[in-house]
Each structure stands twice: as C-alpha cells, then as structure tokens.
Design an enzyme around this catalytic site. Sequence first.
Site, PDB file in Angstrom:
ATOM      1  N   ASN A 114      34.240  52.309  43.234  1.00 13.10           N
ATOM      2  CA  ASN A 114      35.092  53.421  42.286  1.00 13.10           C
ATOM      3  C   ASN A 114      35.737  54.298  42.860  1.00 13.10           C
ATOM      4  O   ASN A 114      37.054  54.123  42.907  1.00 13.10           O
ATOM      5  CB  ASN A 114      33.712  54.087  41.710  1.00 13.10           C
ATOM      6  CG  ASN A 114      34.224  54.535  40.376  1.00 13.10           C
ATOM      7  OD1 ASN A 114      35.324  54.933  40.176  1.00 13.10           O
ATOM      8  ND2 ASN A 114      33.306  54.841  39.379  1.00 13.10           N
ATOM      9  N   ASP A 115      35.263  55.204  43.688  1.00 14.91           N
ATOM     10  CA  ASP A 115      35.862  56.270  44.354  1.00 14.91           C
ATOM     11  C   ASP A 115      36.958  55.570  45.405  1.00 14.91           C
ATOM     12  O   ASP A 115      38.267  56.284  45.273  1.00 14.91           O
ATOM     13  CB  ASP A 115      35.173  57.176  45.152  1.00 14.91           C
ATOM     14  CG  ASP A 115      34.019  57.739  44.149  1.00 14.91           C
ATOM     15  OD1 ASP A 115      34.260  58.299  42.956  1.00 14.91           O
ATOM     16  OD2 ASP A 115      32.845  57.985  44.739  1.00 14.91           O
TER      17      ASP A 115
END
Length: 467
Positions: free
Chosen positions: A396-397
């Site tokens: 994600n990040d």
Amino acid sequence: MISANLLAVFYLISGVLFILALRGLSSPETSRQGNLFGIIGMAIAISVTIVSVGNFSTGFLYLLILLLVGGSIGSFIAFKIPMTAMPELVAGFHSLVGLAAVFVAISAFLNPEVFNLGSPGNIKIASLIEMSLGASIGAITFTGSIIAFLKLRGIMSGNPITFTGQHYLNLLLGLSVAVLIFYLCKIQLASLFWLIIAISFLLGILLIIPIGGADMPVVISMLNSYSGWAAAGIGFTLENTALIITGALVGSSGAILSYIMCKGMNRSFFSVILGGFGGTDQSSTSKGKGKEQKPVKSGNADDAAFLMKNASSVIIVPGYGMAVAQAQHALREMVDALKKNGVKVSYAIHPVAGRMPGHMNVLLAEANVPYDEVFELEEINNDFANCDVAYVIGANDVTNPIAKTDPQSPIYGMPILDVEKSKSVLFVKRSLSPGYAGIDNDLFYRDNTLMLFSDAKKMTEDISKNL
C-alpha cells in the site's frame, strides 16, 4: 583450561566466520551458506568460552542446564513461528540481547574482581565506561524492542504516541545518562549505576513510542544496531574478543542498513537514531483523501486473468498483505501459469515493504521464486512505464503516488514504486482502508487501476484457475 593464545585463535576463527556470514547474507544465492558460517562461528565461540571457564563445578552444571533450556525454547519458537510474525520475533530477540547486556554489566559491576576489573568501589575507569555504556545501550534496546514488539503484534497501537516537549525530554534524559556515567567514574557510587539503567529503560520507551507503523522496518534495523553496540561494549568489559567482533559487526551493519532504509523512506538518519521520526501529523489532504468523492473501479478474478493473459509483461509488487494472507505460494503458481502463456514476469521489491528489512525477499524465496526475477526499486522502477500490468498484492504505502505530489503528506519525498505508470494496475486489497502509515492511497482512484477486493491468497488462486 584452554590457554589464552589458543582462546584468541579460536575467537579469531569465529570472527572470520561471522564476517563470511555477513558476506554470504548480502546475496540470496549465498544466504544459506552465510547462515551456515554464522552457525559454525557461534558454535565455536560458545564452546570455547565454556571450556575457557575451566571450573567444572555446580555452576558449570547450571550453565549447561540453562543453555539446554534456552536453546530448546529458541528452537521451538523458530520452528513454530509463521513468516508473518517474523518481524515481531526479531524485535523480541533484540530485546533479549539488550537485557543480556544489562545483566552482564550488573554482574561485572557487583563482582569486578571476578572479571579482573578491580574491586568494588575501585573499578578501572575504562571498565566503568564500557560497562555503563553497554548497560545503557542494552537497556534502551530492551524496552525499545518491547515497544516495537507490541506495536508489530497489534497489542499496542501502531500510531505515533507523542506529547508536547517529547524530544526535549529525550534530550534531557540522554544528557542525564552521560552526566551520571561521568560522576560514576569519579565516585563509583552504586546508586548512580542503577539510576543509569533505570533512565535508559525509560529512554528506550520514549524513543520508540513516537514512531509510526510505516517506519517499523527502520526501527527493526535500528534496534538491531543498538543490540550490537551493547554487546560490543560488554565485550570490552569482559575482554572477550568474539563478543567485541560480533557486536561491532552487528552494530555497524545494522547502522549501514538503517542508513540505506532511511534513504529509501526519505528519512533523516540522525532523526532515526534519536527516535524523532514517524510522528508527523497527517494532514487532511492525505488522510482519507477523496475516498467518497472519487469513483473506484473494481473487478474480479476473470477480469484480472483476461488482462494478464493478454499482456506481454507483468510486474508483481508484493507487500505485507501478501505476508498476512500467506499468498506467496499461490503467487508462484499464478506466475508459472503466466509464463506458460508467454508472459514475461518480474517482481518489484521496495526496500521497506513488509515489517522488516528483506521481509518480501524471504517470503518469495520460501516459494522458490527465482532470484533473477526479483528486482529492487532502483533496478525496476523505470520498467513500469513499459509494463502492461502491475499486480499489486498487499503493498500500500510503497505504491502511493501522494509521496510525490502532496508536500503535507507524512510520506512525502519517500521513493515509491511507480506502478501508476503501468498501462493497467490490478490492486488486490480487502477494502479501501489506508495502509500502515494511516493515509489513503491515491492509486486506488486512478483510471488505470482495477481494485480486486478479496483475500490476497484467494484472489490469486482464483486468477490461477482462470488462467
């Protein structure tokens, strides 16, 4: 009783093996050999140290019993621990290294004559400095690693815990430890030694609580370095060459790794050392941004299989979601199916993907993914622009374009994998919830992104069936 010269030779051999172990661990192809060198080196160091005691009394019997108990517990944990829990296991082991350094320093301070350091109240100045530093760093490592373990385990919130004047308090406590060590060397008062340890325990907690979940890989690396320096300090106190060499290797390699990871996350190295990172406030522009205002395109395994089967190149981007779902084996099967269809497949690894350094590499190696298909961020980032499909499985990040566009974002400036440049992005995720950094991923809402809402393992297996 082994002679001093022979003892030095054996310690030198173990030190060389430790260096060869680090050398081997620098590459996946030689990592097994590196582990073997490390095991042999540690076995030699422990065996020689036990034999060098030369006192086969009741105390020696106790030592063997404790070694047997500790070794059995360690072996049991190593066999039972799942790969998803490896980061917190590493943090837990770091805490034990720190605590061991504290106990050895206490033993040396209370019984200096046993270690040829002088007598109580008249300990050598150099030895006092060494044991004080070793105890202090060890105490910081212990409590800091415990906090890291609790955050990684989910027992404690992964969000930064901050308060007004926190950094000034940490600075004050750090200076207090330095002053106390100075006065301990002058007057050798036992209460000062205990105060140094107590403040260091507190400092370890305060250094780690302001660190957010997204920065945990750097924390693990940093604590690894701390544990090494604690061991090296105690090695000087005990005049143990093997401990000095091992501690210095772990401390320096951990520091270098922390520096590399700080570059990978656009963090200040000195801020990492001082625990002053990860506490940035998340602005409204980056937290929960546009989740309800922007449309999201979602698809299923059929859609994903169609896109990938008709692609000429696919880049897999694994993340912690893959680790949680234990999807690495299913991913390997999907890739094998793609290769049979003539699709070129590569893996893109971000330096801080997962919860500890090398987390994704270990998982892929467990699934027997060929090493020559796995690339680091710098090696593969330019390939996304020519890629037909990017398959993001739980990362994600490290794929969030906001890191390049929003100066107020806590991850702004962090190098990311440029998956948004691919013709199509297949993003496997259970929901639109933010990543560990606590910010919404702008990639979810891109026109070329197709969200695949499902468990990572199940979705990957379903795609394989369709292929």
